[in-house]
Design a protein around this motif. Structure first.
Motif, PDB file in Angstrom:
ATOM      1  N   THR A  65       0.833  -1.197   0.000  1.00  0.00           N
ATOM      2  CA  THR A  65       0.000   0.000   0.000  1.00  0.00           C
ATOM      3  C   THR A  65       0.872   1.253   0.000  1.00  0.00           C
ATOM      4  O   THR A  65       0.603   2.199  -0.742  1.00  0.00           O
ATOM      5  CB  THR A  65      -0.928   0.004   1.237  1.00  0.00           C
ATOM      6  N   LEU A  66       1.923   1.249   0.811  1.00  0.00           N
ATOM      7  CA  LEU A  66       2.815   2.409   0.851  1.00  0.00           C
ATOM      8  C   LEU A  66       3.495   2.648  -0.491  1.00  0.00           C
ATOM      9  O   LEU A  66       3.794   3.788  -0.836  1.00  0.00           O
ATOM     10  CB  LEU A  66       3.862   2.241   1.954  1.00  0.00           C
ATOM     11  N   LEU A  69       1.238   4.784  -2.362  1.00  0.00           N
ATOM     12  CA  LEU A  69       1.087   6.106  -1.754  1.00  0.00           C
ATOM     13  C   LEU A  69       2.345   6.964  -1.875  1.00  0.00           C
ATOM     14  O   LEU A  69       2.258   8.192  -1.902  1.00  0.00           O
ATOM     15  CB  LEU A  69       0.724   5.968  -0.269  1.00  0.00           C
ATOM     16  N   THR A  70       3.506   6.337  -1.912  1.00  0.00           N
ATOM     17  CA  THR A  70       4.752   7.100  -1.905  1.00  0.00           C
ATOM     18  C   THR A  70       5.401   7.227  -3.281  1.00  0.00           C
ATOM     19  O   THR A  70       6.093   8.202  -3.539  1.00  0.00           O
ATOM     20  CB  THR A  70       5.785   6.473  -0.950  1.00  0.00           C
ATOM     21  N   HIS A 113       5.299  11.001   3.125  1.00  0.00           N
ATOM     22  CA  HIS A 113       4.029  10.324   2.820  1.00  0.00           C
ATOM     23  C   HIS A 113       3.701   9.245   3.847  1.00  0.00           C
ATOM     24  O   HIS A 113       2.539   9.028   4.170  1.00  0.00           O
ATOM     25  CB  HIS A 113       4.058   9.737   1.408  1.00  0.00           C
ATOM     26  N   GLY A 114       4.718   8.571   4.350  1.00  0.00           N
ATOM     27  CA  GLY A 114       4.487   7.587   5.409  1.00  0.00           C
ATOM     28  C   GLY A 114       3.948   8.245   6.663  1.00  0.00           C
ATOM     29  O   GLY A 114       3.000   7.763   7.288  1.00  0.00           O
ATOM     30  N   SER A 117       0.411   9.257   6.143  1.00  0.00           N
ATOM     31  CA  SER A 117      -0.444   8.067   6.230  1.00  0.00           C
ATOM     32  C   SER A 117      -0.737   7.729   7.683  1.00  0.00           C
ATOM     33  O   SER A 117      -1.859   7.362   8.033  1.00  0.00           O
ATOM     34  CB  SER A 117       0.231   6.867   5.561  1.00  0.00           C
ATOM     35  N   PHE A 121      -4.473   8.387   8.500  1.00  0.00           N
ATOM     36  CA  PHE A 121      -5.119   7.093   8.322  1.00  0.00           C
ATOM     37  C   PHE A 121      -5.021   6.252   9.591  1.00  0.00           C
ATOM     38  O   PHE A 121      -6.028   5.833  10.147  1.00  0.00           O
ATOM     39  CB  PHE A 121      -4.517   6.349   7.123  1.00  0.00           C
ATOM     40  N   LEU A 151       5.398   3.935  10.026  1.00  0.00           N
ATOM     41  CA  LEU A 151       5.006   4.260   8.652  1.00  0.00           C
ATOM     42  C   LEU A 151       5.943   5.286   8.021  1.00  0.00           C
ATOM     43  O   LEU A 151       6.184   5.246   6.812  1.00  0.00           O
ATOM     44  CB  LEU A 151       3.556   4.747   8.611  1.00  0.00           C
ATOM     45  N   THR A 152       6.484   6.182   8.828  1.00  0.00           N
ATOM     46  CA  THR A 152       7.467   7.144   8.310  1.00  0.00           C
ATOM     47  C   THR A 152       8.697   6.404   7.793  1.00  0.00           C
ATOM     48  O   THR A 152       9.162   6.647   6.668  1.00  0.00           O
ATOM     49  CB  THR A 152       7.862   8.159   9.406  1.00  0.00           C
ATOM     50  N   GLY A 155       7.705   4.139   4.736  1.00  0.00           N
ATOM     51  CA  GLY A 155       7.493   4.951   3.542  1.00  0.00           C
ATOM     52  C   GLY A 155       8.806   5.422   2.941  1.00  0.00           C
ATOM     53  O   GLY A 155       8.992   5.404   1.729  1.00  0.00           O
TER      54      GLY A 155
END
Length: 162
Positions: A65-66, A69-70, A113-114, A117, A121, A151-152, A155
């Motif tokens: 998914t990342l 998104l990234t 972006h991470g 997210s 999210f 997530l950072t 990502g």
């Protein structure tokens, strides 16, 4: 656009490494256990192979998914029908990818972006669950902090190296 699967596999390990640190007794583990009414003995009863194995599989799903998104080029590839149809895409697609195929493919961009997210999210998901489960804000912020950091990093790895 070639995918570095090793980077995706490494990115998935981040959930385990950050979790090991974040939920250790010296960081937030003791507070987290108290907020969940858990003891060390209760935590040792779980099937650790199952827990860590499924965590890694779920983390691989997050990396996929990342990636979308990234890595903004994923959208361009989707516009031509995905990887199977890249070879039959119009010359304008090849020209676009030649010009912009590596634009914004950095750790820094992916980390941004991470983080977003996590903030827009993960935090709402954790917050909603926590509110309905009657959990404290401490509980919600401990989990949110974990996911923001995780997530950072994920990502950043996915965007910079995948």
């Amino acid at each position: 656009m070639k995918i570095n699967f090793v980077a995706l596999l490494i990115s998935a390990i981040v959930t385990l490494v950050v979790g090991f640190i974040w939920y250790s007794p010296k960081v937030f583990g003791t507070i987290w256990m108290k907020e969940n009414n858990l003891t060390q003995e209760e935590l040792r009863k779980g099937n650790m192979l199952k827990i860590f194995g499924l965590t890694y599989i779920f983390s691989l799903m997050i990396t996929m998914t990342l990636m979308s998104l990234t890595i903004h080029q994923s959208g361009a590839i989707g516009m031509v029908g995905g990887p199977p149809l890249i070879d039959s895409a119009k010359p304008s697609f090849a020209a676009f990818m030649a010009d912009y195929g590596m634009a914004y493919r950095t750790f820094k961009h992916g980390a941004l972006h991470g983080f977003m997210s996590g903030l827009f999210f993960a935090f709402p998901l954790i917050g909603i669950n926590g509110l309905f489960e009657r959990k404290s804000w401490k509980y919600i912020f401990i989990h949110t902090g974990y996911w923001l950091i995780t997530l950072t990093l994920m990502g950043g790895i996915v965007c910079g190296f995948a």
